[in-house]
Design an enzyme around this catalytic site. Structure first.
Site, mmCIF file in Angstrom:
data_model
loop_
_atom_site.group_PDB
_atom_site.id
_atom_site.type_symbol
_atom_site.label_atom_id
_atom_site.label_comp_id
_atom_site.label_asym_id
_atom_site.label_seq_id
_atom_site.Cartn_x
_atom_site.Cartn_y
_atom_site.Cartn_z
ATOM 1 N N LYS A 1 0.783 -1.014 0.132
ATOM 2 C CA LYS A 1 0.493 -0.511 0.217
ATOM 3 C C LYS A 1 0.968 1.358 -0.194
ATOM 4 O O LYS A 1 2.776 1.450 0.805
ATOM 5 C CB LYS A 1 -0.695 0.034 1.027
ATOM 6 C CG LYS A 1 0.064 0.125 2.684
ATOM 7 C CD LYS A 1 -1.535 0.297 3.758
ATOM 8 C CE LYS A 1 -0.003 0.067 4.914
ATOM 9 N NZ LYS A 1 -1.495 0.159 5.875
ATOM 10 N N TYR B 1 16.693 29.123 7.623
ATOM 11 C CA TYR B 1 15.433 29.830 8.129
ATOM 12 C C TYR B 1 15.735 30.226 9.260
ATOM 13 O O TYR B 1 15.593 29.264 10.029
ATOM 14 C CB TYR B 1 13.755 29.475 7.449
ATOM 15 C CG TYR B 1 14.063 29.541 5.715
ATOM 16 C CD1 TYR B 1 14.353 30.780 5.342
ATOM 17 C CD2 TYR B 1 14.530 28.951 5.353
ATOM 18 C CE1 TYR B 1 13.805 30.990 4.382
ATOM 19 C CE2 TYR B 1 14.332 28.867 3.681
ATOM 20 C CZ TYR B 1 13.891 30.149 3.159
ATOM 21 O OH TYR B 1 14.031 30.665 1.904
#
Length: 354
Positions: free
Chosen positions: A34, A252
């Site tokens: 999956k 950042y």
């Protein structure tokens, strides 16, 4: 110029992990593919396992149809079952095995005419996770309704564990007992063990196992050595070098400030590629086969690493974000998540199968 980031998918390691899981469990095993094989590529992984796997498991019908259209003929179990009549018709047409875990799915089967024995049904018991499945006291009645459907052939009983990756948690033992009581006296195969169940709960070893995350070499119990091999190696390169002076900040939000002269490598990979943005300074990473750490905040397209103690490293040096040297579990833990998430989130990076 080609961006140097890539994911190497070692299919021999995948086969090794499947065979190890099957051997430890002792029964048959559905390789869980999956979510695009947890980010590894469902079609390629299925083709690599087709000669070994007793079957595959996916989340929903469309995932199974993709495998069928690529020539995969092994049994495929749909873990979420069918959402509607169109799903059920497609499951019958593509010879899929389906999980039934709620009354609407059962009713749909009762109202569908198909050839005798066409449907291989896995009846899901809610043994204590309380997410999906029939209550234990309803199981015998549900089984009887399924047996009354001419289109239903084999019926397999299954459940799913909530805490199998916690060997000291008594909940798994309780779930095993609830499941056994609910299915007592009913003929049919049983399936309990997910990855954690295979590795830590021998009492859960029944007819079918459902190895998922362990197939890809990410141990659900990271502090134990089960002999798994990493299937994915997420690689990139250093493409720029600079030196921070004491007191200078990086990236950042200026989350890292140098306390000493710090040699910084800029790496061509970031959270847009699936590397977790929440990975803090100190997350392990390897350069030219030697461990170091990330520093500063992860950016969309790049991240920064500490090369102070790796004077030989420079532009073009190979970087392993996770793989044989850098355990994906360690990266995930630093980022405040689990290994499943960064693997499933892999994108934009080309996969190279080896």
């Amino acid at each position: 110029m080609t961006r140097p980031s890539r994911a190497l998918i070692d299919l021999s390691a995948l086969r090794h992990n499947y065979k190890l899981a099957r051997s430890m469990h002792g029964g048959r095993a559905l390789a869980v593919l999956k979510a695009n094989a947890y980010g590894h590529g469902a079609v390629a992984c299925a083709k690599a396992l087709t000669d070994d796997a007793d079957g595959f498991a996916v989340a929903f019908v469309a995932e199974a149809i993709e495998l069928r259209t690529q020539g995969i003929s092994n049994p495929i179990l749909v873990l979420e079952g069918c959402f509607d009549q169109q799903d059920l018709d497609a499951a019958i047409a593509h010879d899929l095995w389906i999980v039934v875990h709620q009354d609407s799915q059962l009713t749909a089967i009762e109202n569908t005419q198909t050839r005798p024995g066409a449907l291989n049904v896995w009846l899901k018991v809610d043994s204590g996770m309380h997410r999906a499945g029939f209550e234990p006291d309803l199981v015998k009645a549900v089984y009887a309704r399924l047996k009354a459907c001419p289109g239903v052939g084999q019926i397999t009983f299954m459940s799913h564990f909530a805490c199998a990756d916690e060997p000291d948690n008594k909940m798994t033992q309780n779930q095993i007992e609830v499941f056994d009581i609910a299915t007592a006296g009913l003929p049919g195969d049983r399936s309990l063990a997910n990855s954690g169940g295979i590795l830590a709960w021998p009492k859960a070893h029944r007819d079918w196992a459902r190895p998922g995350i362990l197939l890809y070499g990410a141990d659900p119990m990271p502090n134990r050595n089960h002999g798994l091999k990493a299937v994915m190696t997420l690689q990139s390169q250093v493409f720029a070098i600079r030196t921070l002076m004491p007191g200078q900040s990086l990236g950042y939000a200026a989350t890292f400030t140098a306390e000493k002269s710090t040699r910084v490598g800029l790496v061509a990979i970031g959270y847009a590629d699936g590397y977790p943005r929440t990975a803090p300074t100190g997350t392990p990473i390897a350069v030219d086969g030697q461990l170091t750490r990330t520093i500063g905040r992860i950016s969309m397209d790049m991240l920064t690493i500490d090369l102070t103690d790796l004077p030989q490293a420079g532009i073009g040096s190979s970087v392993e974000c996770w793989g044989p040297l850098v355990d994906i579990n360690d990266v995930a833990q630093k980022a405040g998540t689990i290994s499943y998430e960064p693997l499933c989130n892999l994108k934009r990076v080309p996969k190279i199968y080896i």
